[in-house]
Design an enzyme around this catalytic site. Structure first.
Site, PDB file in Angstrom:
ATOM      1  N   HIS A 131       0.877  -1.211   0.095  1.00 39.72           N
ATOM      2  CA  HIS A 131       0.085  -0.050  -0.065  1.00 39.72           C
ATOM      3  C   HIS A 131       0.678   1.430   0.267  1.00 39.72           C
ATOM      4  O   HIS A 131       1.981   1.234   0.141  1.00 39.72           O
ATOM      5  CB  HIS A 131      -0.863   0.092   1.180  1.00 39.72           C
ATOM      6  CG  HIS A 131      -2.103  -0.681   1.004  1.00 39.72           C
ATOM      7  ND1 HIS A 131      -2.101  -2.306   1.009  1.00 39.72           N
ATOM      8  CD2 HIS A 131      -3.484  -0.489   0.725  1.00 39.72           C
ATOM      9  CE1 HIS A 131      -3.278  -2.610   0.830  1.00 39.72           C
ATOM     10  NE2 HIS A 131      -4.137  -1.502   0.576  1.00 39.72           N
ATOM     11  N   LYS A 135      -0.557   4.975   4.581  1.00 39.75           N
ATOM     12  CA  LYS A 135      -1.596   4.052   5.382  1.00 39.75           C
ATOM     13  C   LYS A 135      -1.188   3.776   6.940  1.00 39.75           C
ATOM     14  O   LYS A 135      -0.052   3.409   6.977  1.00 39.75           O
ATOM     15  CB  LYS A 135      -1.857   2.822   4.501  1.00 39.75           C
ATOM     16  CG  LYS A 135      -2.627   1.851   5.169  1.00 39.75           C
ATOM     17  CD  LYS A 135      -3.190   0.521   4.048  1.00 39.75           C
ATOM     18  CE  LYS A 135      -4.156  -0.189   4.714  1.00 39.75           C
ATOM     19  NZ  LYS A 135      -5.549   0.239   4.869  1.00 39.75           N
TER      20      LYS A 135
HETATM   21  P1  NAD Z   1      -7.830   9.721   4.858  1.00 39.82           P
HETATM   22  O1  NAD Z   1      -6.671  10.160   5.930  1.00 39.82           O
HETATM   23  O2  NAD Z   1      -7.353  10.346   3.722  1.00 39.82           O
HETATM   24  O3  NAD Z   1      -9.304  10.489   5.231  1.00 39.82           O
HETATM   25  C1  NAD Z   1      -9.734  10.297   6.468  1.00 39.82           C
HETATM   26  C2  NAD Z   1     -10.460  11.635   6.623  1.00 39.82           C
HETATM   27  O4  NAD Z   1     -11.525  11.586   7.570  1.00 39.82           O
HETATM   28  C3  NAD Z   1      -9.761  12.877   6.740  1.00 39.82           C
HETATM   29  O5  NAD Z   1     -10.053  13.984   5.959  1.00 39.82           O
HETATM   30  C4  NAD Z   1     -10.162  13.068   8.278  1.00 39.82           C
HETATM   31  O6  NAD Z   1      -9.950  14.427   8.781  1.00 39.82           O
HETATM   32  C5  NAD Z   1     -11.781  12.414   8.391  1.00 39.82           C
HETATM   33  N1  NAD Z   1     -11.978  12.487   9.699  1.00 39.82           N
HETATM   34  C6  NAD Z   1     -11.224  12.028  10.695  1.00 39.82           C
HETATM   35  N2  NAD Z   1     -12.442  11.953  11.973  1.00 39.82           N
HETATM   36  C7  NAD Z   1     -13.517  12.509  11.442  1.00 39.82           C
HETATM   37  C8  NAD Z   1     -14.668  12.676  12.081  1.00 39.82           C
HETATM   38  N3  NAD Z   1     -14.925  12.348  13.446  1.00 39.82           N
HETATM   39  N4  NAD Z   1     -16.032  12.933  11.186  1.00 39.82           N
HETATM   40  C9  NAD Z   1     -15.651  13.091   9.974  1.00 39.82           C
HETATM   41  N5  NAD Z   1     -14.403  13.113   9.117  1.00 39.82           N
HETATM   42  C10 NAD Z   1     -13.314  12.380   9.984  1.00 39.82           C
HETATM   43  O7  NAD Z   1      -7.896   8.296   4.608  1.00 39.82           O
HETATM   44  P2  NAD Z   1      -8.287   7.378   3.389  1.00 39.82           P
HETATM   45  O8  NAD Z   1      -7.214   6.974   2.740  1.00 39.82           O
HETATM   46  O9  NAD Z   1      -9.400   8.037   2.785  1.00 39.82           O
HETATM   47  O10 NAD Z   1      -8.913   6.158   4.132  1.00 39.82           O
HETATM   48  C11 NAD Z   1     -10.098   6.166   4.883  1.00 39.82           C
HETATM   49  C12 NAD Z   1     -10.253   4.960   5.527  1.00 39.82           C
HETATM   50  O11 NAD Z   1     -10.961   4.067   4.576  1.00 39.82           O
HETATM   51  C13 NAD Z   1      -9.223   4.044   6.178  1.00 39.82           C
HETATM   52  O12 NAD Z   1      -9.732   3.383   7.500  1.00 39.82           O
HETATM   53  C14 NAD Z   1      -8.778   3.355   5.009  1.00 39.82           C
HETATM   54  O13 NAD Z   1      -8.199   2.002   5.454  1.00 39.82           O
HETATM   55  C15 NAD Z   1     -10.006   2.813   4.592  1.00 39.82           C
HETATM   56  N6  NAD Z   1     -10.406   2.235   3.098  1.00 39.82           N
HETATM   57  C16 NAD Z   1     -11.132   1.363   2.966  1.00 39.82           C
HETATM   58  C17 NAD Z   1     -11.198   0.997   1.599  1.00 39.82           C
HETATM   59  C18 NAD Z   1     -12.261   0.140   1.217  1.00 39.82           C
HETATM   60  O14 NAD Z   1     -12.600  -0.262   0.065  1.00 39.82           O
HETATM   61  N7  NAD Z   1     -13.330  -0.467   2.317  1.00 39.82           N
HETATM   62  C19 NAD Z   1     -10.589   1.679   0.507  1.00 39.82           C
HETATM   63  C20 NAD Z   1      -9.759   2.561   0.681  1.00 39.82           C
HETATM   64  C21 NAD Z   1      -9.511   2.973   2.224  1.00 39.82           C
END
Ligand code: NAD
Length: 251
Positions: A131, A135
């Site tokens: 990744h 991450k």
């Molecule tokens: P990222 O850090 O870019 O985004 C997370 C966002 O959430 C940030 O903008 C942060 O400020 C915000 N945030 C934090 N606390 C919050 C709250 N209480 N309310 C609203 N927003 C809040 O991360 P990302 O790369 O976008 O990934 C997010 C999550 O999704 C991770 O856990 C990642 O592992 C997961 N993910 C899942 C999949 C899937 O297919 N299921 C795919 C990619 C990533």
């Protein structure tokens, strides 16, 4: 029109979801909410998509369930203890639906399905996931789930323990063990989300490989979840499989 809110709207995934919802003819974006914003902005939504962080997602799901807003959750880190908490939150809210998918990539879900199919026929299996370096959790939710699915398929087939003569090792050299399956996590610039499930037996190796080229690849699965979540038979659904007509690969 399905009214959709997004939690984590300024994150990498959340921003992509905002674009996808805005581009979907049958959806209307109610609000994109990030950490500094008031969650009440999504109170008119039918469905909220959560791509936030593992430490806040449970509180978000509870908040949505209490308001009768369906949740489509991509945030990783849902172990059995957290799922139990979601089930507890759903008690007393029979109309609420929560879909938690460790991976919204349809090809990724198929990869897990194919890995489970192959598992009984090989002596050895290990998983290598790679990744982007931003991450925060390792191994990935997808790798952990794949390991669990493969371990279950091996157990169902009463497979022998995997051969491994290692008696001395540097900590971590053989990866993490998830349900007896070794998982190796690489964090590398220039990569997004990749996984190989490597099977070995005498004279034959099979590698099931999945590459996610960009975050847009998750959007067909997310939009499917948004469209289907209200009609799901169970209050809590884990994984995209039932929505794709695939057998469940287990939680
Ligand atoms: P990222 O850090 O870019 O985004 C997370 C966002 O959430 C940030 O903008 C942060 O400020 C915000 N945030 C934090 N606390 C919050 C709250 N209480 N309310 C609203 N927003 C809040 O991360 P990302 O790369 O976008 O990934 C997010 C999550 O999704 C991770 O856990 C990642 O592992 C997961 N993910 C899942 C999949 C899937 O297919 N299921 C795919 C990619 C990533």
């Amino acid at each position: 029109m399905i009214r959709v809110g997004v939690f984590g709207a300024q994150g990498r995934m959340g921003a992509e979801v905002v674009r996808a919802v805005q581009g979907a003819a049958d959806m209307e974006l109610v609000a994109g909410v990030d950490a500094a914003d008031d969650r009440e902005q999504v109170s008119g939504a039918d469905v909220v998509v959560d791509f936030t962080t593992p430490d806040v997602v449970l509180d978000n799901v509870r908040w949505l369930v209490e308001r009768g807003i369906h949740a489509v959750v991509g945030t990783s880190g849902f172990d059995e203890a957290k799922l139990t908490e979601v089930r507890a939150a759903l008690t007393g809210h029979p109309g609420a639906r929560v879909l938690i998918a460790p991976n919204f990539g349809i090809a990724a879900v198929l990869m897990m399905h194919f890995a489970a199919k192959a598992a009984p026929y090989f002596e050895s299996v290990e998983i290598v996931e790679t990744h982007h370096p931003n991450k925060v959790d390792a191994p990935s939710g997808t790798a952990s789930r794949t390991a669990q699915v493969v371990a279950q398929a091996r157990a169902n087939a009463m497979a022998e323990p995997m051969p491994d003569a290692t008696t001395s090792e540097l900590p971590g050299a053989r990866g993490a063990e998830v349900d007896g399956v070794r998982v190796h996590a690489l964090r590398m610039a220039g990569h997004i989300a990749h996984q190989e499930v490597v099977f070995g037996t005498h004279g034959e190796i099979l590698t099931v490989r999945h590459d996610s080229m960009n975050r847009e690849s998750f959007m067909p699965g997310v939009l499917l979840g948004v469209r289907e979540v209200a009609g799901l038979p169970e209050q809590l659904t884990v994984g995209l499989e039932p929505l794709l007509g695939l057998p469940p690969t287990g939680e």
